[in-house]
Design a protein around this motif. Structure first.
Motif, PDB file in Angstrom:
ATOM      1  N   PHE A   1       0.832  -1.198   0.000  1.00 23.97           N
ATOM      2  CA  PHE A   1       0.000   0.000   0.000  1.00 23.97           C
ATOM      3  C   PHE A   1       0.874   1.259   0.000  1.00 23.97           C
ATOM      4  O   PHE A   1       0.637   2.202  -0.766  1.00 23.97           O
ATOM      5  CB  PHE A   1      -0.918  -0.001   1.216  1.00 23.97           C
ATOM      6  N   ALA A   2       1.903   1.269   0.834  1.00 27.47           N
ATOM      7  CA  ALA A   2       2.790   2.427   0.895  1.00 27.47           C
ATOM      8  C   ALA A   2       3.489   2.664  -0.444  1.00 27.47           C
ATOM      9  O   ALA A   2       3.639   3.817  -0.882  1.00 27.47           O
ATOM     10  CB  ALA A   2       3.825   2.242   2.005  1.00 27.47           C
ATOM     11  N   MET A   3       3.886   1.594  -1.102  1.00 27.87           N
ATOM     12  CA  MET A   3       4.574   1.739  -2.389  1.00 27.87           C
ATOM     13  C   MET A   3       3.632   2.243  -3.473  1.00 27.87           C
ATOM     14  O   MET A   3       4.003   3.081  -4.300  1.00 27.87           O
ATOM     15  CB  MET A   3       5.216   0.412  -2.790  1.00 27.87           C
ATOM     16  N   VAL A   4       2.396   1.748  -3.487  1.00 28.48           N
ATOM     17  CA  VAL A   4       1.412   2.248  -4.454  1.00 28.48           C
ATOM     18  C   VAL A   4       1.160   3.731  -4.232  1.00 28.48           C
ATOM     19  O   VAL A   4       1.147   4.530  -5.177  1.00 28.48           O
ATOM     20  CB  VAL A   4       0.100   1.441  -4.350  1.00 28.48           C
ATOM     21  N   MET A   5       0.980   4.122  -2.984  1.00 25.78           N
ATOM     22  CA  MET A   5       0.645   5.508  -2.675  1.00 25.78           C
ATOM     23  C   MET A   5       1.827   6.453  -2.902  1.00 25.78           C
ATOM     24  O   MET A   5       1.644   7.666  -3.078  1.00 25.78           O
ATOM     25  CB  MET A   5       0.166   5.622  -1.227  1.00 25.78           C
ATOM     26  N   ALA A   6       3.048   5.931  -2.915  1.00 28.60           N
ATOM     27  CA  ALA A   6       4.225   6.779  -3.125  1.00 28.60           C
ATOM     28  C   ALA A   6       4.291   7.339  -4.542  1.00 28.60           C
ATOM     29  O   ALA A   6       4.948   8.346  -4.789  1.00 28.60           O
ATOM     30  CB  ALA A   6       5.496   5.986  -2.807  1.00 28.60           C
ATOM     31  N   GLY A   7       3.638   6.685  -5.471  1.00 33.04           N
ATOM     32  CA  GLY A   7       3.643   7.179  -6.844  1.00 33.04           C
ATOM     33  C   GLY A   7       4.906   6.806  -7.596  1.00 33.04           C
ATOM     34  O   GLY A   7       5.800   6.124  -7.081  1.00 33.04           O
ATOM     35  N   GLY A   8       5.001   7.285  -8.821  1.00 33.42           N
ATOM     36  CA  GLY A   8       6.093   6.883  -9.698  1.00 33.42           C
ATOM     37  C   GLY A   8       7.168   7.913  -9.915  1.00 33.42           C
ATOM     38  O   GLY A   8       8.080   7.697 -10.724  1.00 33.42           O
ATOM     39  N   LYS A   9       7.118   9.037  -9.195  1.00 33.57           N
ATOM     40  CA  LYS A   9       8.055  10.127  -9.451  1.00 33.57           C
ATOM     41  C   LYS A   9       9.505   9.696  -9.278  1.00 33.57           C
ATOM     42  O   LYS A   9      10.368  10.027 -10.104  1.00 33.57           O
ATOM     43  CB  LYS A   9       7.745  11.308  -8.523  1.00 33.57           C
ATOM     44  N   SER A  10       9.804   8.949  -8.227  1.00 40.29           N
ATOM     45  CA  SER A  10      11.194   8.572  -7.959  1.00 40.29           C
ATOM     46  C   SER A  10      11.784   7.711  -9.070  1.00 40.29           C
ATOM     47  O   SER A  10      12.997   7.759  -9.313  1.00 40.29           O
ATOM     48  CB  SER A  10      11.308   7.843  -6.622  1.00 40.29           C
ATOM     49  N   MET A  11      10.961   6.921  -9.752  1.00 47.07           N
ATOM     50  CA  MET A  11      11.486   6.097 -10.842  1.00 47.07           C
ATOM     51  C   MET A  11      11.437   6.817 -12.188  1.00 47.07           C
ATOM     52  O   MET A  11      12.351   6.701 -13.005  1.00 47.07           O
ATOM     53  CB  MET A  11      10.767   4.749 -10.906  1.00 47.07           C
ATOM     54  N   MET A  12      10.387   7.603 -12.432  1.00 46.72           N
ATOM     55  CA  MET A  12      10.248   8.232 -13.739  1.00 46.72           C
ATOM     56  C   MET A  12      11.114   9.485 -13.889  1.00 46.72           C
ATOM     57  O   MET A  12      11.464   9.875 -15.000  1.00 46.72           O
ATOM     58  CB  MET A  12       8.789   8.567 -14.011  1.00 46.72           C
ATOM     59  N   ASP A  13      11.470  10.115 -12.765  1.00 46.43           N
ATOM     60  CA  ASP A  13      12.336  11.301 -12.827  1.00 46.43           C
ATOM     61  C   ASP A  13      13.821  10.946 -12.853  1.00 46.43           C
ATOM     62  O   ASP A  13      14.664  11.824 -13.016  1.00 46.43           O
ATOM     63  CB  ASP A  13      12.068  12.225 -11.629  1.00 46.43           C
ATOM     64  N   PHE A  14      14.148   9.692 -12.660  1.00 44.76           N
ATOM     65  CA  PHE A  14      15.550   9.277 -12.659  1.00 44.76           C
ATOM     66  C   PHE A  14      16.133   9.469 -14.053  1.00 44.76           C
ATOM     67  O   PHE A  14      15.540   9.074 -15.064  1.00 44.76           O
ATOM     68  CB  PHE A  14      15.649   7.811 -12.245  1.00 44.76           C
ATOM     69  N   ASP A  15      17.300  10.086 -14.126  1.00 42.68           N
ATOM     70  CA  ASP A  15      17.941  10.395 -15.401  1.00 42.68           C
ATOM     71  C   ASP A  15      18.295   9.103 -16.137  1.00 42.68           C
ATOM     72  O   ASP A  15      19.019   8.251 -15.612  1.00 42.68           O
ATOM     73  CB  ASP A  15      19.207  11.219 -15.151  1.00 42.68           C
ATOM     74  N   GLU A  16      17.777   8.959 -17.353  1.00 42.27           N
ATOM     75  CA  GLU A  16      18.018   7.738 -18.124  1.00 42.27           C
ATOM     76  C   GLU A  16      19.498   7.473 -18.322  1.00 42.27           C
ATOM     77  O   GLU A  16      19.951   6.323 -18.304  1.00 42.27           O
ATOM     78  CB  GLU A  16      17.319   7.849 -19.481  1.00 42.27           C
ATOM     79  N   ALA A  17      20.285   8.534 -18.489  1.00 37.58           N
ATOM     80  CA  ALA A  17      21.719   8.369 -18.720  1.00 37.58           C
ATOM     81  C   ALA A  17      22.440   7.837 -17.494  1.00 37.58           C
ATOM     82  O   ALA A  17      23.569   7.344 -17.603  1.00 37.58           O
ATOM     83  CB  ALA A  17      22.332   9.704 -19.142  1.00 37.58           C
ATOM     84  N   ALA A  18      21.798   7.932 -16.320  1.00 40.02           N
ATOM     85  CA  ALA A  18      22.451   7.497 -15.082  1.00 40.02           C
ATOM     86  C   ALA A  18      22.297   6.013 -14.819  1.00 40.02           C
ATOM     87  O   ALA A  18      22.928   5.488 -13.906  1.00 40.02           O
ATOM     88  CB  ALA A  18      21.900   8.292 -13.894  1.00 40.02           C
ATOM     89  N   PHE A  19      21.461   5.324 -15.599  1.00 40.46           N
ATOM     90  CA  PHE A  19      21.283   3.883 -15.375  1.00 40.46           C
ATOM     91  C   PHE A  19      22.574   3.134 -15.712  1.00 40.46           C
ATOM     92  O   PHE A  19      23.308   3.506 -16.622  1.00 40.46           O
ATOM     93  CB  PHE A  19      20.139   3.345 -16.234  1.00 40.46           C
TER      94      PHE A  19
END
Length: 594
Positions: free
Chosen positions: A576-594
């Protein structure tokens, strides 16, 4: 070496006590399916799985399939086992009597599928793919195609496949390039290459019937331009028997992590003659009839392997002497206590058991709904059952395979270093189970299907088919003195699920990436809540039977339910906590940094 005994006691409990299977005979077409008929058939299914299929499971894994000059040979013993399987009528169990089938209820067929998967998953792939082809052809084929091909698929003389994936496209089938050119006589010439085709070539049957996705010359781009074709390995002679080669060849077989005795083929179609199944450019509709059947079956694969692994782990934990119990010696007559006395081993075994028995209940619930969808006389009941099955299909596929892989790893862990050694058979269950999270649509795709299609469908009506019975049960039982310890944790998980559902709907409508980011966690949250509901219902049933429980079955059922709500269901807090946290932390991560 691993052994297997079909869990008939628990299967009958789920079918007759939890799902009230005695009521099957009240459905039109199922009048003969009373317990007097079902019980002996389950017994016979157990015998062929225990005595014929399981003994060649490890040897089949070690030998694998052989490929030479376009010919695939299955491992030693598989042809003989398939002959016994076919002659015993097991290929026809769930098929339409109009084409030689036995017409058994899905809720019983699922239990037989589980036994096959536990005993020998690689073997089960061959009749399993054939049944999927049968389902698609039965639902969408012309009368001529059905009359020609279904009887042989049903009796197992011929087998079937589904040919979707190409080297450049898997999930995105809109990219496929296989061509279908009309011949002017109702047939088509099919040309292209398909990969990852399970049971694409083998030596078990006289003919192999491929269902192939391809494009007509004037087809629209994308998935709206895909048609489905029936392409036999051998063309049929006038008398209906296999004749000349049809330009279908196997280019190679894959060397895989698991299910090594199941041939996974690269299939080449070179001006192969095929016939349209369903309407032009509507092939995905026909193929999904097959894929939805297969997705439920793949979920049962995870369940079956988890059951087999559990049996091995329990036996070993009782026998393996190592150390002494933390609270003092439990077996003074032995040089050490068996490892089953240790809390962490019990944690693993009970987690394993709770997953297996809960998953079996969920599979049976969906199986019963399929029986109602197809046979109930009331159109409203059929429609409600169809909506429930649509909602739960991705959940069964993803949850049961995720839990199955976790469970088989736990089973191997119980063995310690010996679990890593081939001769004990536990590592094979892990390897075989891993593919179930990938094929027939990865579990990530199942989660996207759940939040993107199944939740919003019919203005959310699908979800109500799950929410309403759970809500009604909680309302009726939450104050029950005996059941409170099971229902109150379920009620809390259910509230979290409702809140998470609203969040996914709101956020996903504003930004689809938000729904995608939450999808996997949301599916597991829904799935574990569903298992919590079923465990609470099983606790209710077994609590009422404790005074007549000579073998301790119901005491163990209640104890496992208690473990589930105390030690597994709390996962829903984190989900529940993970669902409510949303996707910002994963979608805002710089693609070049992977």
């Amino acid at each position: 070496m691993a052994s297997y005994t079909a869990p008939l006691r628990d299967m009958r409990y789920v079918l007759f006590d939890l799902m009230e299977g005695d009521g099957l005979a009240s459905l039109p077409g199922f009048e003969d399916f009373t317990r007097d008929l079902i019980d002996p058939v389950l017994d016979e299914a157990a015998k062929i799985c225990e005595q014929v299929l399981h003994p060649i499971n490890r040897s089949g894994d070690e030998e694998g399939c052989a490929f030479e000059n376009g010919v695939v040979r299955t491992p030693k013993g598989f042809r003989e086992a398939y002959t016994l399987f076919r002659e015993g009528g097991w290929t026809s169990i769930s098929c339409d009597p109009a084409h030689g089938g036995q017409g058994w209820p899905k809720s019983v067929g699922i239990l037989i599928e589980e036994m096959i998967c536990s005993a020998n998953l690689s073997f089960g792939m061959y009749p399993g793919l054939s049944h999927g082809a049968y389902v698609a052809l039965h639902a969408h084929g012309s009368d001529e195609l059905k009359d020609t091909y279904l009887p042989k698929l049903v009796d197992g003389t011929w087998s079937g496949t589904m040919c979707l994936t190409e080297p450049h496209c898997g999930t995105d089938l809109g990219l496929l390039r296989t061509k279908a050119i009309p011949e002017g006589d109702g047939s088509y010439k099919i040309t292209g290459t398909k990969i990852f085709i399970s049971a694409g070539e083998h030596d078990l049957t006289e003919n192999i019937i491929h269902l192939v996705l391809a494009r007509l010359p004037d087809a629209p781009k994308g998935v709206k331009g895909i048609s489905l074709f029936l392409v036999p390995k051998y063309r049929l002679k006038e008398d209906g028997t296999p004749g000349a080669s049809n330009g279908v060849s196997c280019g190679s077989i894959e060397h895989k992590m698991g299910i090594k005795a199941s041939s996974t083929c690269v299939m080449n179609f070179d001006d192969s003659i095929g016939w349209l199944v369903g309407e032009p450019n509507k092939g995905m509709r026909a193929m999904f009839a097959m894929m939805n059947t297969e997705r439920l079956s793949v979920g049962v694969q995870g369940l079956g392997l988890a059951e087999a692994s559990y049996q091995g782990a329990v036996t070993y934990a009782r026998e393996r002497l190592q150390g002494r119990a933390l609270t003092g010696v439990k077996h003074p007559d032995k040089p050490a206590d068996p490892i089953i006395v240790h809390p962490d081993v019990r944690r693993m075994l009970l987690t394993h058991r709770a997953y297996v028995e809960g998953s079996r209940a969920l599979a049976a619930w969906v199986g019963r709904a399929i029986d109602h969808e197809e046979h109930h006389p009331d159109p409203a009941v059929r429609a409600e059952a169809e909506e429930f099955v649509a909602l739960m299909t991705p959940v069964v596929k993803a949850l049961l395979t995720d839990l199955g892989f976790e469970a088989t790893n736990l089973g191997m862990q119980v063995f310690g270093g010996h679990g890593f050694i081939r001769e004990h058979g536990m590592e094979q269950y892990v390897r075989d189970c891993r593919i179930a999270q990938i094929y027939e649509g990865t579990n990530g795709i199942q989660a996207l299907d759940l939040v993107g299609r199944k939740l919003p469908a019919h203005a959310g009506r699908n979800l109500r088919r799950f929410f309403h019975p759970v809500s009604a049960f909680i309302e009726a039982k939450v104050e029950d003195e005996q059941l409170g310890e099971f229902v109150q944790p379920l009620a809390k998980a259910f509230v979290r699920l409702q809140q998470a559902t609203a969040q996914v709907a709101r956020a996903g409508m504003a930004n689809p990436d938000e729904a995608g980011a939450a999808a996997t966690d949301y599916l597991r949250l829904l799935g574990l809540t569903a298992l919590g509901y079923l465990w609470a219902k099983m606790a209710e049933i077994s609590l009422a039977k404790l005074n007549d429980d000579p073998d301790g079955f119901h005491r163990a059922k209640v104890a496992t339910a208690r473990f589930y709500v105390e030690r597994v269901l709390p996962q829903t807090n984190a989900l529940f906590a993970m669902v409510m946290a949303g996707g910002k932390s994963m979608m805002d991560f710089d693609e070049a940094a992977f």
